[in-house]
Design an enzyme around this catalytic site. Structure first.
Site, PDB file in Angstrom:
ATOM      1  N   CYS A   1      45.687 -89.458 -62.646  1.00  0.00           N
ATOM      2  CA  CYS A   1      45.311 -90.876 -62.461  1.00  0.00           C
ATOM      3  C   CYS A   1      43.908 -91.153 -62.969  1.00  0.00           C
ATOM      4  CB  CYS A   1      45.454 -91.260 -60.991  1.00  0.00           C
ATOM      5  SG  CYS A   1      47.165 -91.209 -60.412  1.00  0.00           S
TER       6      CYS A   1
ATOM      7  N   PHE B   1      34.660 -89.138 -50.709  1.00  0.00           N
ATOM      8  CA  PHE B   1      35.683 -89.346 -49.671  1.00  0.00           C
ATOM      9  C   PHE B   1      36.528 -88.102 -49.417  1.00  0.00           C
ATOM     10  CE2 PHE B   1      35.150 -93.329 -52.150  1.00  0.00           C
ATOM     11  CZ  PHE B   1      34.374 -94.012 -51.231  1.00  0.00           C
TER      12      PHE B   1
ATOM     13  N   GLU C   1      24.112 -84.413 -49.867  1.00  0.00           N
ATOM     14  CA  GLU C   1      23.965 -85.113 -51.157  1.00  0.00           C
ATOM     15  C   GLU C   1      23.077 -84.333 -52.122  1.00  0.00           C
ATOM     16  OE1 GLU C   1      25.928 -87.443 -51.766  1.00  0.00           O
ATOM     17  OE2 GLU C   1      26.428 -88.362 -49.847  1.00  0.00           O
TER      18      GLU C   1
ATOM     19  N   LYS D   1      33.076 -83.848 -47.387  1.00  0.00           N
ATOM     20  CA  LYS D   1      31.968 -82.904 -47.554  1.00  0.00           C
ATOM     21  C   LYS D   1      30.946 -83.023 -46.427  1.00  0.00           C
ATOM     22  CE  LYS D   1      30.757 -84.668 -51.428  1.00  0.00           C
ATOM     23  NZ  LYS D   1      31.723 -85.773 -51.345  1.00  0.00           N
TER      24      LYS D   1
END
Length: 193
Positions: A187, A26, A96, A29
């Site tokens: 996080c 997200f 990918e 790219k």
């Protein structure tokens, strides 16, 4: 002449080179890959785009970003097929890249040495925060590396990790927002959300 100037002089003479776009899920790219490929098309350069056959999340053939931007591509099972299918392309896009075999850097180098501009997009880290597939090698041999960041879904800071929301230990789990969320370092490491 400065070393950087010499590098770009040689690159411009041959036309070949490797560009890597990397980051978390997200982070944009694929959007950036499509933008660069479209700019090459506007310049009337011949282009060819490839993606791994296993990536059928949005479409079996086209490269599709999370924002639904689409570009036609050729799905391939192994990176060696890219050499066979490139034809007379002046620019080759690969999406990918983390899902390809470890021969991809060699294939990209061969293409670049032939004067072809190779633009690659892929995850630099898997869900465990470890380097993913051939991406570290591609980043090392590239003339340019662009690291893009998503927004952490927990705190809003820049995110560089793809946190897996569903159980599983397999390195490859095709998924979207139901399976992953981008997180910043703090996080991601807290894992208490």
């Amino acid at each position: 002449m400065q070393p950087t100037e010499e590098l770009f002089k040689r690159k411009n003479e041959s036309g070949g080179g490797i560009e890597v776009i990397c980051g978390s899920m997200f982070s944009g790219k694929t959007e950036e890959l499509i933008r660069r490929i479209n700019r090459a098309r506007y310049a009337k350069l011949s282009v060819k785009i490839f993606k791994p056959k296993l990536d059928i999340r949005y479409d079996e053939n086209d490269v599709v970003s999370h924002n639904a931007t689409t570009i036609n591509s050729t799905p391939v099972g192994k990176s060696a097929e890219i050499l066979l299918l490139t034809g007379h392309a002046q620019v080759v896009g690969i999406d990918e890249a983390q899902f390809f075999d470890n021969k991809l850097p060699e294939i990209c180098t061969t293409l670049a040495n032939k004067g072809i501009r190779v633009v690659i997009a892929g995850l630099d880290m898997d869900f465990k925060g470890r380097p993913f597939g051939p991406m570290p090698t591609l980043m090392a041999i590239a003339e340019s590396v662009t690291k893009v960041h998503a927004v952490c879904m927990r705190c809003g800071n820049p995110a560089l990790y793809s946190y897996r929301l569903v159980p599983g230990k397999d390195k490859v789990l095709l998924g979207e927002k139901e399976s992953y969320e981008p997180r910043c370092r703090v996080c991601y490491n807290s894992k208490t959300f």
